[in-house]
Design an enzyme around this catalytic site. Structure first.
Site, PDB file in Angstrom:
ATOM      1  N   GLU A  59     -10.612 -11.200  -4.630  1.00  0.00           N
ATOM      2  CA  GLU A  59      -9.156 -11.086  -4.429  1.00  0.00           C
ATOM      3  C   GLU A  59      -8.616 -12.256  -3.618  1.00  0.00           C
ATOM      4  OE1 GLU A  59      -8.396  -7.331  -2.459  1.00  0.00           O
ATOM      5  OE2 GLU A  59     -10.240  -7.451  -1.311  1.00  0.00           O
ATOM      6  N   HIS A 103       0.824  -1.216   0.000  1.00  0.00           N
ATOM      7  CA  HIS A 103       0.000   0.000   0.000  1.00  0.00           C
ATOM      8  C   HIS A 103       0.853   1.259   0.000  1.00  0.00           C
ATOM      9  CE1 HIS A 103      -3.232  -2.848   0.813  1.00  0.00           C
ATOM     10  NE2 HIS A 103      -3.901  -1.987   0.073  1.00  0.00           N
ATOM     11  N   CYS A 130      -9.431  -3.703 -10.404  1.00  0.00           N
ATOM     12  CA  CYS A 130      -9.029  -2.452  -9.754  1.00  0.00           C
ATOM     13  C   CYS A 130      -7.669  -2.578  -9.059  1.00  0.00           C
ATOM     14  CB  CYS A 130     -10.103  -1.970  -8.773  1.00  0.00           C
ATOM     15  SG  CYS A 130     -10.386  -3.115  -7.417  1.00  0.00           S
TER      16      CYS A 130
HETATM   17  C1  PEP Z   1      -6.241  -5.356  -4.577  1.00  0.00           C
HETATM   18  O1  PEP Z   1      -5.998  -6.155  -3.674  1.00  0.00           O
HETATM   19  O2  PEP Z   1      -5.935  -5.539  -5.765  1.00  0.00           O
HETATM   20  C2  PEP Z   1      -6.910  -4.079  -4.275  1.00  0.00           C
HETATM   21  C3  PEP Z   1      -7.329  -3.277  -5.226  1.00  0.00           C
HETATM   22  O3  PEP Z   1      -7.047  -3.723  -2.976  1.00  0.00           O
HETATM   23  P1  PEP Z   1      -5.817  -3.250  -2.064  1.00  0.00           P
HETATM   24  O4  PEP Z   1      -4.638  -3.018  -2.971  1.00  0.00           O
HETATM   25  O5  PEP Z   1      -6.236  -2.019  -1.368  1.00  0.00           O
HETATM   26  O6  PEP Z   1      -5.623  -4.410  -1.146  1.00  0.00           O
HETATM   27 MG    MG Z   2      -6.938  -5.969  -1.751  1.00  0.00          MG
END
Ligand code: PEP
Ligand code: MG
Length: 577
Positions: free
Chosen positions: A438, A194, A509
């Site tokens: 996911e 992140h 996403c």
């Molecule tokens: C992902 O896991 O691809 C996602 C979009 O969520 P995050 O990156 O916030 O875990």
């Molecule tokens: Mg995620």
């Protein structure tokens, strides 16, 4: 002396500026009282951190590559010496005993004391050793795993400075979103952590996993950061500087040219229109979304509202933030993800059980945390439903693993509506609820999810992590974190096909959606809706405009049955070459 360092480049472009070194202690230090009875255990915790740090330094010392600069060995031996000195290895123990405070706070007090002494030293060489003290203490903090506390104040000229840190947490990055720096460099981190995602959203060149940047770069030193190549040049010559200044100008001209595509529809050469949405972390990002011509927000990571603070945002504060995004998007769809905390996004108020979970990535995270904390969830749902009156809102639920979670979420949504009705508060009754796919288990049973959800969005960042068992934030295994792995592509292709057959909208996403190396691959897998950081949107659009879906026919089947990622890359090159 000019040196070059290599890491994982996560933002395009080139930055040139002076280094600004920040330490973990600058950013966050916990301070809490302990009882007299807890003192021995706290001292033992400190001793164990000292031992772990000593071992880490000794291992680093023993594994210095032959071609590494000679100073590196000297630094490391100095660091071991500093660590063994009683001022660091013993005196914080006395502070714990005298003040009944936690080990992190004792260490911070001792660091402040030592740095003050260093500042008074006249002799330049010795005075410069204060950086080494900071680096040793920082390693100790890492070993103690400290959290929480005071706030960092960036230098006034931050936008001309390059921030160099051992590590930055997503919460630190939130702080830095407000104080623009020219670039970020860290010693650790994976490409879809992140921290990386936030750095990417800042649209500045950043490089992670540099390993020794904090050791080799000094405060105020001139540095070039090439975010595309993942290269840092420390103390460049005038010729190198001139070359990079030229590249910087060329890059800016390229970006300006791309801006011309802002209002162009993302239509392929064969006439298929692709939908491009944006990912955001804060309401302020909306300007960026609009400036890059996104059709809406495909992922608003609402949990960032909960990070980097000691308290919980109340319903009213949340409502205002969600409303600001919906209003800012002027009727375009806005997908707000419900709280996805845990893993590398640990809030300060998380309890001991959550922060010390044996494996946070498999623990109480995402929707699991919301279902375990119904009041937290209820407050957010009420705020979201209220905000829904101000635009076209969709709710997105993270980390779904089984259908029972879907039922519980839908139940909580109904309960939130009921409570708003009882309170006589207006809300949107028609908000769509979608789920993030996911977790491989959810991908493999997608059909059942599709009959319960209004839309799905594939979170490839976590899907890769859980399919390949590779921690997305750990640079030691980042070479194994491969979006081209056929198993990952197989799951993505399967989810898209099933969703299309069921007539349920599907998007991607995760970071894959914004990676131009993968745009055609995703098109071949049938993807027609992408959501990515606004900064990547026009690059992806450019590839779409030059793509012919007819040429991608048959590629999906071959890719999904390829034996490994290298073969996938070859197939892609052969098909497009
Ligand atoms: C992902 O896991 O691809 C996602 C979009 O969520 P995050 O990156 O916030 O875990
Ligand atoms: Mg995620």
């Amino acid at each position: 002396m000019t040196i070059a360092l290599h890491g994982i480049g996560i933002g395009g472009g080139i930055a040139i500026g002076r280094a600004h070194l920040v330490t973990h202690t600058d950013l966050e230090v916990a301070h809490y009282e302990i009882t007299a009875a807890e003192v021995p255990a706290e001292i033992a915790r400190y001793d164990s951190a000292v031992r772990a740090t000593r071992k880490e330094l000794e291992q680093l010392w023993g594994s210095i590559p032959e071609n590494a600069p000679t100073e590196l060995g000297a630094f490391l031996s100095l660091h071991v010496m500093l660590l063994n000195d009683h001022t660091i290895s013993r005196e914080p123990r006395d502070i714990i005993t005298a003040q009944h405070c936690n080990a992190e706070w004792a260490l911070k007090l001792q660091q402040d004391r030592l740095l003050e002494q260093f500042d008074e030293i006249e002799e330049e060489y010795l005075r410069e050793r204060r950086t080494d003290v900071i680096q040793v203490v920082e390693r100790l903090f890492k070993a103690l795993n400290g959290q929480n506390g005071q706030h960092y104040v960036p230098p006034e000229d931050s936008k001309h400075r390059i921030l160099v840190a051992y590590d930055l947490s997503p919460a630190d990055m939130v702080l830095f979103k407000e104080a623009a720096f020219a670039a970020f460099l860290t010693d650790v981190g994976g490409p879809t952590s992140h921290t990386a995602i936030l750095a990417r959203s800042l649209d500045i060149p950043s490089i992670l996993a540099l390993h020794n940047a904090r050791q080799l770069i000094r405060e105020e030193e001139m540095i070039i950061v090439d975010g595309t190549a993942g290269v840092v040049i420390v103390d460049p010559s005038d010729t190198i500087l001139a070359e990079y200044r030229k590249r910087q100008t060329d890059y800016a001209a390229d970006r300006k040219r791309l801006k011309g595509l802002k209002s162009t529809a993302a239509t392929t050469l064969d006439g298929t229109t692709i939908e491009l949405f944006a990912n955001i972390e804060t309401p302020n990002d909306v300007d960026h979304v609009r400036a890059n011509g996104a059709q809406g927000v495909g992922l608003y990571r609402s949990e960032f509202l909960f990070l980097g603070r000691d308290d919980l945002p109340a319903e009213e504060e949340q409502y205002r933030a969600y409303k600001a995004v919906l209003e800012g998007m002027k009727g375009a769809p806005v997908t707000i993800r419900t709280i996805d905390l845990g893993r590398d996004k640990m809030p300060r108020w998380a309890d001991e059980d959550t922060t010390s979970a044996p494996n946070p990535a498999l623990g109480l995270t995402g929707v699991r945390l919301c279902l375990a904390e119904p009041m937290l969830f209820r407050t957010q749902l009420r705020a979201l439903l209220r905000a829904g009156k101000h635009g076209k809102l969709r709710l997105l639920v993270p980390m779904l693993a089984n259908l029972a979670e879907v039922s519980q979420v839908l139940f909580h949504v109904e309960q939130a509506k009921e409570s708003l009705r009882e309170d006589g508060i207006d809300f949107a009754d028609n908000v769509e609820v979608g789920g993030m796919i996911e977790i491989p288990g959810a991908a493999l049973t997608i059909n059942h999810f599709l009959s319960r959800l209004d839309f799905v969005s594939i979170g490839t960042n976590d899907l890769i992590q859980y399919t390949l068992a590779v921690d997305r934030g750990d640079d030691a295994v980042s070479h194994l974190y491969d979006p081209f792995h056929p198993a990952v592509l197989h799951l993505i292709g399967y989810v898209i096909r099933q969703a299309d057959a069921a007539g349920v909208p599907v998007s991607v996403c995760g970071e894959m959606a914004g990676d131009v190396r993968l745009t055609r691959l995703l098109l071949a897998l049938g993807l027609r809706r992408f959501s990515m950081h606004p900064a990547q949107l026009l690059n992806v659009k450019q590839i779409i405009l030059q793509s012919d879906l007819k040429r991608l026919n048959g590629l999906a089947a071959e890719i999904e049955h390829a034996p490994d990622a290298d073969r996938v890359r070859e197939l892609l090159a052969e098909h497009l070459g």
